[in-house]
Design a protein around this motif. Structure first.
Motif, PDB file in Angstrom:
ATOM      1  N   PHE A 118      -0.339  -0.188 -11.184  1.00 51.31           N
ATOM      2  CA  PHE A 118      -1.339   0.882 -11.268  1.00 51.31           C
ATOM      3  C   PHE A 118      -2.657   0.439 -10.632  1.00 51.31           C
ATOM      4  O   PHE A 118      -3.341   1.237  -9.976  1.00 51.31           O
ATOM      5  CB  PHE A 118      -1.555   1.261 -12.739  1.00 51.31           C
ATOM      6  CG  PHE A 118      -2.565   2.358 -12.952  1.00 51.31           C
ATOM      7  CD1 PHE A 118      -2.208   3.694 -12.810  1.00 51.31           C
ATOM      8  CD2 PHE A 118      -3.875   2.062 -13.292  1.00 51.31           C
ATOM      9  CE1 PHE A 118      -3.138   4.711 -12.998  1.00 51.31           C
ATOM     10  CE2 PHE A 118      -4.814   3.069 -13.490  1.00 51.31           C
ATOM     11  CZ  PHE A 118      -4.439   4.399 -13.344  1.00 51.31           C
ATOM     12  N   TRP A 119      -2.987  -0.814 -10.822  1.00 47.39           N
ATOM     13  CA  TRP A 119      -4.233  -1.361 -10.279  1.00 47.39           C
ATOM     14  C   TRP A 119      -4.145  -1.556  -8.762  1.00 47.39           C
ATOM     15  O   TRP A 119      -5.108  -1.328  -8.030  1.00 47.39           O
ATOM     16  CB  TRP A 119      -4.539  -2.693 -10.970  1.00 47.39           C
ATOM     17  CG  TRP A 119      -5.783  -3.359 -10.482  1.00 47.39           C
ATOM     18  CD1 TRP A 119      -7.057  -2.871 -10.530  1.00 47.39           C
ATOM     19  CD2 TRP A 119      -5.863  -4.646  -9.853  1.00 47.39           C
ATOM     20  NE1 TRP A 119      -7.928  -3.780  -9.970  1.00 47.39           N
ATOM     21  CE2 TRP A 119      -7.238  -4.872  -9.553  1.00 47.39           C
ATOM     22  CE3 TRP A 119      -4.934  -5.627  -9.535  1.00 47.39           C
ATOM     23  CZ2 TRP A 119      -7.668  -6.039  -8.931  1.00 47.39           C
ATOM     24  CZ3 TRP A 119      -5.373  -6.788  -8.914  1.00 47.39           C
ATOM     25  CH2 TRP A 119      -6.721  -6.985  -8.622  1.00 47.39           C
ATOM     26  N   ILE A 121      -1.693  -0.067  -6.507  1.00 48.74           N
ATOM     27  CA  ILE A 121      -1.152   1.031  -5.687  1.00 48.74           C
ATOM     28  C   ILE A 121      -1.629   2.376  -6.208  1.00 48.74           C
ATOM     29  O   ILE A 121      -1.420   2.700  -7.379  1.00 48.74           O
ATOM     30  CB  ILE A 121       0.389   0.984  -5.660  1.00 48.74           C
ATOM     31  CG1 ILE A 121       0.862  -0.351  -5.088  1.00 48.74           C
ATOM     32  CG2 ILE A 121       0.965   2.147  -4.851  1.00 48.74           C
ATOM     33  CD1 ILE A 121       2.220  -0.769  -5.539  1.00 48.74           C
ATOM     34  N   ASP A 122      -2.241   3.141  -5.345  1.00 43.73           N
ATOM     35  CA  ASP A 122      -2.767   4.443  -5.739  1.00 43.73           C
ATOM     36  C   ASP A 122      -1.757   5.550  -5.417  1.00 43.73           C
ATOM     37  O   ASP A 122      -1.394   5.759  -4.265  1.00 43.73           O
ATOM     38  CB  ASP A 122      -4.088   4.715  -4.997  1.00 43.73           C
ATOM     39  CG  ASP A 122      -4.715   6.050  -5.403  1.00 43.73           C
ATOM     40  OD1 ASP A 122      -4.379   6.550  -6.496  1.00 43.73           O
ATOM     41  OD2 ASP A 122      -5.534   6.584  -4.632  1.00 43.73           O
ATOM     42  N   GLY A 124      -2.445   8.647  -6.425  1.00 40.58           N
ATOM     43  CA  GLY A 124      -3.229   9.866  -6.587  1.00 40.58           C
ATOM     44  C   GLY A 124      -3.472  10.197  -8.047  1.00 40.58           C
ATOM     45  O   GLY A 124      -3.377   9.324  -8.930  1.00 40.58           O
ATOM     46  N   SER A 127      -0.942   9.024 -10.905  1.00 43.21           N
ATOM     47  CA  SER A 127      -0.561   7.604 -11.029  1.00 43.21           C
ATOM     48  C   SER A 127      -0.244   7.211 -12.463  1.00 43.21           C
ATOM     49  O   SER A 127       0.734   6.506 -12.722  1.00 43.21           O
ATOM     50  CB  SER A 127      -1.678   6.708 -10.485  1.00 43.21           C
ATOM     51  OG  SER A 127      -1.793   6.818  -9.098  1.00 43.21           O
TER      52      SER A 127
END
Length: 389
Positions: A118-119, A121-122, A124, A127
């Motif tokens: 999560f930190w 890879i975005d 949108g 997430s």
């Protein structure tokens, strides 16, 4: 665009949906598409029918399709209790031994991996929900995937199908890697030596007793599942008002009630477990067929790479986390591989893996820890999504 089969043609639409589910189930059984899961076959088949205008598109708000509404309203709430009839927590803790510890370590690695992904890879605005659904499925399998998606109102999101597609692809590759793990010499230093006692035949008390499907068992299974689902639906509005949340809590409450029921009446429900699971799984396939009709395959290819990276990050950390702690907790390569399979793929893969590796004493524990994943996966996944939102 008007579909070839009109939205009002209920019986023909239901025939197509049940046919898609049967096609997916049978194709997986016969290995028509190799290791491609029946779930994905069903969803892709229905997606193609929707995109080519043969059946109505389920995600079109301007079209009312009674058959789709029926599936969304009734099939998931009733199928989840039937899939959880065997979730006896006390039996799992008593009989799963070292594999339970390995499974918990693996689940912890998945949770931490979700936060790292999560930190890094975005995906949108979705997430957090994606991370929660992925955590649910990697801890407990597809049962939790659907339940978590319904609770988080995620099942009609384009990321939903992309996530299923990526999950199927990577989970199969990861399973092949797990089969190789005990034979990879460069990894052997991270494990203790294989335990000879795990190669012995499982004791007779742990052998699976089969209770074939009968009309009475079908009737009673559906009655109990409908009762649990009804109680969950009655309770959820009060709890939602109390917590001031827009989450669909009915599925979460139904899951809790199903687990409580399974643990209060384990002896009575054991005669119904196989019957209920088969019906519940079929209902899950019907639901996913309708989800397939709401899917735009083109969106999967544009969204898929980011979801793929998200998954890879989680699974890589999960395995490295287990590898780093294996010697500390005296786990051998077989225990790590089988418990990891129970995490990622569930009991249906973990148990045959244990048998094929010659670890006969780990077959029943593999089933039990996989069932534990059914119990905890949804709660952990939803909790992660809420925390990250």
């Amino acid at each position: 665009m008007q579909s070839f089969i009109s939205p009002e043609n209920n019986l023909v639409l239901f025939f197509v949906i049940t046919g898609a589910a049967a096609f997916g189930l049978y194709s997986e059984h016969k290995k028509w598409f190799g290791k491609l899961s029946g779930i994905l076959v069903t969803m892709i088949f229905m997606s193609i029918l929707a995109m080519t205008g043969i059946v109505p598109v389920a995600s079109d708000p301007s079209i009312k399709v009674d058959v789709y509404d029926m599936v969304f309203t009734y099939f998931i709430p009733i199928s989840i209790p039937m899939l959880l009839f065997s979730s006896n927590i006390f039996k799992i803790v008593q009989e799963s031994g070292k594999l339970l510890l390995a499974y918990i370590i693996g689940a912890t690695g998945i949770v931490i991996g979700c936060f790292i992904a999560f930190w890094l890879i975005d995906l949108g605005p979705d997430s957090a929900d994606t991370a929660g659904v992925i955590a649910a499925t990697l801890i407990g399998g597809s049962v939790n995937f659907i339940a978590a998606a319904e609770i988080l109102n995620f099942s009609t999101n384009p990321l939903f199908t992309a996530t299923i597609a990526v999950d199927n692809f990577l989970a199969n590759l990861f399973t092949l890697f797990l089969f190789l793990t005990p034979s990879l010499v460069f990894l052997s230093r991270f494990f203790v030596k294989p335990k000879k006692e795990n190669q012995e035949e499982a004791v007779s008390s742990s052998e699976k007793v089969k209770y074939p499907m009968t009309l009475e068992r079908i009737a009673v299974s559906i009655f109990i599942a409908a009762l649990v689902a009804g109680l969950g639906q009655l309770t959820s509005p009060y709890l939602q008002n109390l917590l001031h949340t827009k989450l669909n809590l009915s599925i979460l409450i139904i899951t809790v009630l199903a687990v409580i029921t399974a643990n209060l009446f384990p002896k009575r429900l054991k005669y119904l477990q196989e019957t209920a699971f088969s019906i519940g799984l079929w209902m899950m396939y019907i639901f996913l067929a309708v989800i397939g009709a709401a899917t735009n395959i083109g969106q999967i290819f544009t969204i898929g790479p980011a979801v793929l990276a998200f998954y890879l990050c989680i699974m890589l950390f999960h395995f490295l986390f287990m590898l780093s702690l294996a010697k500390l907790f005296k786990l051998d390569a077989y225990e790590v591989a089988i418990s990891s399979a129970a995490n990622i793929m569930g009991p249906s893969v973990a148990a045959p893996m244990a048998a094929s590796m010659g670890q006969k004493k780990l077959v029943t524990p593999a089933i039990l820890v996989g069932i534990l994943g059914y119990i905890i996966g949804t709660f952990i996944g939803v909790s992660i999504a809420i925390f990250l939102s």
